[in-house]
Design a protein around this motif. Structure first.
Motif, PDB file in Angstrom:
ATOM      1  N   ILE A   1       3.139  12.425   4.835  1.00  0.00           N
ATOM      2  CA  ILE A   1       2.861  13.285   3.620  1.00  0.00           C
ATOM      3  C   ILE A   1       1.403  13.645   3.428  1.00  0.00           C
ATOM      4  O   ILE A   1       1.111  14.302   2.286  1.00  0.00           O
ATOM      5  N   ASN A   2       0.838  13.944   4.720  1.00  0.00           N
ATOM      6  CA  ASN A   2      -0.152  14.824   5.016  1.00  0.00           C
ATOM      7  C   ASN A   2      -1.516  14.164   3.981  1.00  0.00           C
ATOM      8  O   ASN A   2      -1.545  14.321   2.682  1.00  0.00           O
ATOM      9  N   LEU A   3      -2.126  13.437   4.826  1.00  0.00           N
ATOM     10  CA  LEU A   3      -3.207  12.408   4.058  1.00  0.00           C
ATOM     11  C   LEU A   3      -4.262  13.553   3.191  1.00  0.00           C
ATOM     12  O   LEU A   3      -4.732  13.137   1.943  1.00  0.00           O
ATOM     13  N   LYS A   4      -4.602  14.871   3.616  1.00  0.00           N
ATOM     14  CA  LYS A   4      -5.504  15.661   2.900  1.00  0.00           C
ATOM     15  C   LYS A   4      -4.853  15.966   1.371  1.00  0.00           C
ATOM     16  O   LYS A   4      -5.534  16.033   0.376  1.00  0.00           O
ATOM     17  N   LYS A   5      -3.676  16.140   1.389  1.00  0.00           N
ATOM     18  CA  LYS A   5      -2.857  16.338   0.300  1.00  0.00           C
ATOM     19  C   LYS A   5      -2.863  15.300  -0.507  1.00  0.00           C
ATOM     20  O   LYS A   5      -3.135  15.536  -2.130  1.00  0.00           O
ATOM     21  N   LEU A   6      -2.719  13.994  -0.148  1.00  0.00           N
ATOM     22  CA  LEU A   6      -2.717  12.864  -1.051  1.00  0.00           C
ATOM     23  C   LEU A   6      -4.298  12.829  -1.644  1.00  0.00           C
ATOM     24  O   LEU A   6      -4.244  12.281  -2.986  1.00  0.00           O
ATOM     25  N   GLN A   7      -5.282  13.117  -0.705  1.00  0.00           N
ATOM     26  CA  GLN A   7      -6.685  12.637  -1.264  1.00  0.00           C
ATOM     27  C   GLN A   7      -6.843  13.675  -2.224  1.00  0.00           C
ATOM     28  O   GLN A   7      -7.643  13.564  -3.545  1.00  0.00           O
TER      29      GLN A   7
ATOM     30  N   LEU B   1       0.251   0.379  -9.760  1.00  0.00           N
ATOM     31  CA  LEU B   1       0.166  -0.873  -9.310  1.00  0.00           C
ATOM     32  C   LEU B   1       0.971  -2.049  -9.807  1.00  0.00           C
ATOM     33  O   LEU B   1       1.161  -3.026  -9.219  1.00  0.00           O
ATOM     34  N   THR B   2       1.680  -1.853 -10.977  1.00  0.00           N
ATOM     35  CA  THR B   2       2.476  -2.925 -11.607  1.00  0.00           C
ATOM     36  C   THR B   2       3.468  -3.247 -10.599  1.00  0.00           C
ATOM     37  O   THR B   2       3.945  -4.244 -10.536  1.00  0.00           O
ATOM     38  N   VAL B   3       4.103  -2.212  -9.938  1.00  0.00           N
ATOM     39  CA  VAL B   3       5.266  -2.600  -8.939  1.00  0.00           C
ATOM     40  C   VAL B   3       4.808  -3.325  -8.050  1.00  0.00           C
ATOM     41  O   VAL B   3       5.553  -4.303  -7.551  1.00  0.00           O
ATOM     42  N   THR B   4       3.779  -3.159  -7.337  1.00  0.00           N
ATOM     43  CA  THR B   4       3.464  -4.113  -6.172  1.00  0.00           C
ATOM     44  C   THR B   4       3.093  -5.469  -6.669  1.00  0.00           C
ATOM     45  O   THR B   4       3.267  -6.605  -6.102  1.00  0.00           O
ATOM     46  N   ILE B   5       2.173  -5.706  -8.005  1.00  0.00           N
ATOM     47  CA  ILE B   5       2.031  -6.829  -8.722  1.00  0.00           C
ATOM     48  C   ILE B   5       3.348  -7.593  -8.909  1.00  0.00           C
ATOM     49  O   ILE B   5       3.379  -8.833  -8.661  1.00  0.00           O
ATOM     50  N   ILE B   6       4.290  -6.903  -9.558  1.00  0.00           N
ATOM     51  CA  ILE B   6       5.588  -7.835  -9.741  1.00  0.00           C
ATOM     52  C   ILE B   6       6.219  -8.396  -8.535  1.00  0.00           C
ATOM     53  O   ILE B   6       6.821  -9.329  -8.176  1.00  0.00           O
ATOM     54  N   SER B   7       6.387  -7.246  -7.430  1.00  0.00           N
ATOM     55  CA  SER B   7       6.806  -7.660  -6.135  1.00  0.00           C
ATOM     56  C   SER B   7       6.142  -8.920  -5.405  1.00  0.00           C
ATOM     57  O   SER B   7       6.650  -9.727  -4.932  1.00  0.00           O
ATOM     58  N   HIS B   8       4.809  -8.967  -5.407  1.00  0.00           N
ATOM     59  CA  HIS B   8       4.095 -10.034  -5.123  1.00  0.00           C
ATOM     60  C   HIS B   8       4.155 -11.374  -5.658  1.00  0.00           C
ATOM     61  O   HIS B   8       4.529 -12.421  -4.988  1.00  0.00           O
ATOM     62  N   THR B   9       4.591 -11.256  -7.024  1.00  0.00           N
ATOM     63  CA  THR B   9       4.844 -12.118  -7.950  1.00  0.00           C
ATOM     64  C   THR B   9       6.220 -12.792  -7.612  1.00  0.00           C
ATOM     65  O   THR B   9       6.417 -14.019  -7.448  1.00  0.00           O
ATOM     66  N   LEU B  10       7.076 -11.979  -7.325  1.00  0.00           N
ATOM     67  CA  LEU B  10       8.477 -12.385  -6.838  1.00  0.00           C
ATOM     68  C   LEU B  10       8.757 -12.983  -5.762  1.00  0.00           C
ATOM     69  O   LEU B  10       9.151 -14.098  -5.329  1.00  0.00           O
ATOM     70  N   ILE B  11       7.716 -12.411  -4.813  1.00  0.00           N
ATOM     71  CA  ILE B  11       7.900 -12.989  -3.358  1.00  0.00           C
ATOM     72  C   ILE B  11       7.008 -14.490  -3.280  1.00  0.00           C
ATOM     73  O   ILE B  11       7.882 -15.527  -2.988  1.00  0.00           O
ATOM     74  N   ASP B  12       6.012 -14.610  -3.873  1.00  0.00           N
ATOM     75  CA  ASP B  12       5.634 -15.996  -4.281  1.00  0.00           C
ATOM     76  C   ASP B  12       6.545 -16.924  -4.987  1.00  0.00           C
ATOM     77  O   ASP B  12       6.384 -18.208  -4.651  1.00  0.00           O
TER      78      ASP B  12
ATOM     79  N   GLY C   1       0.601  -1.174  -0.013  1.00  0.00           N
ATOM     80  CA  GLY C   1       0.011  -0.173  -0.039  1.00  0.00           C
ATOM     81  C   GLY C   1       0.853   1.190  -0.172  1.00  0.00           C
ATOM     82  O   GLY C   1       0.768   2.099  -0.684  1.00  0.00           O
ATOM     83  N   LEU C   2       2.005   1.154   0.943  1.00  0.00           N
ATOM     84  CA  LEU C   2       2.809   2.425   0.779  1.00  0.00           C
ATOM     85  C   LEU C   2       3.454   2.515  -0.714  1.00  0.00           C
ATOM     86  O   LEU C   2       3.866   3.639  -0.784  1.00  0.00           O
ATOM     87  N   VAL C   3       3.951   1.675  -1.142  1.00  0.00           N
ATOM     88  CA  VAL C   3       4.492   1.539  -2.351  1.00  0.00           C
ATOM     89  C   VAL C   3       3.621   2.247  -3.469  1.00  0.00           C
ATOM     90  O   VAL C   3       4.004   3.150  -4.283  1.00  0.00           O
ATOM     91  N   TYR C   4       2.323   1.746  -3.421  1.00  0.00           N
ATOM     92  CA  TYR C   4       1.420   2.330  -4.273  1.00  0.00           C
ATOM     93  C   TYR C   4       1.226   3.849  -4.068  1.00  0.00           C
ATOM     94  O   TYR C   4       1.011   4.632  -5.144  1.00  0.00           O
ATOM     95  N   LEU C   5       1.187   4.270  -2.846  1.00  0.00           N
ATOM     96  CA  LEU C   5       0.872   5.636  -2.513  1.00  0.00           C
ATOM     97  C   LEU C   5       2.003   6.533  -3.045  1.00  0.00           C
ATOM     98  O   LEU C   5       1.678   7.461  -3.532  1.00  0.00           O
ATOM     99  N   VAL C   6       3.361   5.899  -3.052  1.00  0.00           N
ATOM    100  CA  VAL C   6       4.497   6.526  -3.526  1.00  0.00           C
ATOM    101  C   VAL C   6       4.598   6.693  -5.214  1.00  0.00           C
ATOM    102  O   VAL C   6       4.806   7.707  -5.839  1.00  0.00           O
ATOM    103  N   THR C   7       4.374   5.383  -5.746  1.00  0.00           N
ATOM    104  CA  THR C   7       4.604   5.264  -7.307  1.00  0.00           C
ATOM    105  C   THR C   7       3.484   5.368  -8.057  1.00  0.00           C
ATOM    106  O   THR C   7       3.394   5.864  -9.223  1.00  0.00           O
ATOM    107  N   LYS C   8       2.283   5.473  -7.418  1.00  0.00           N
ATOM    108  CA  LYS C   8       0.838   5.395  -7.920  1.00  0.00           C
ATOM    109  C   LYS C   8       0.834   4.598  -9.059  1.00  0.00           C
ATOM    110  O   LYS C   8       0.384   4.834 -10.335  1.00  0.00           O
TER     111      LYS C   8
END
Length: 104
Positions: free
Chosen positions: A94-100, A38-49, A29-36
């Motif tokens: 990162i200030n949640l309001k700014k992120l929203q 989803l591919t990064v998290t999908i690849i990471s999950h695949t590598l871990i599995d 979730g944090l990786v997605y918030l930073v990178t916006k």
């Protein structure tokens, strides 16, 4: 989804899986918030599995009777607590309001 493992694994094994996947979920979730991205998290999950499968294919398919000792359980729980604390600090920084506002 890992609670389904209670049908084939012990409560101890399932508990460690849930702790571990919760920590990874926070990290992804944090990786997605930073990178916006989803591919990064999908690849990471695949590598871990993939790495887990290569290390012990029996564990992935629920074969055998693995056990969890107290040290493994406490270690995984500690990782989860650290990830929760880091996520809290990160979101505060990162200030949640700014992120929203950026999402809209």
């Amino acid at each position: 989804m890992h609670l389904i493992n209670l049908f084939s694994a012990s409560l101890e094994i399932t508990s460690v899986q849930i702790i571990y996947t919760s920590a990874l979920g926070i990290l992804f979730g944090l990786v997605y918030l930073v990178t916006k991205n989803l591919t990064v998290t999908i690849i990471s999950h695949t590598l871990i599995d993939f790495i887990a499968f290569m290390a012990d294919p029996k564990a992935i398919f629920g074969l055998g009777h693995p056990t969890v000792n107290l040290i493994d359980f406490v270690f995984n729980l500690t990782i989860l607590i650290i990830f929760f604390a880091y996520a809290k600090l990160f979101l505060k920084k990162i200030n949640l309001k700014k992120l929203q506002k950026n999402w809209n």
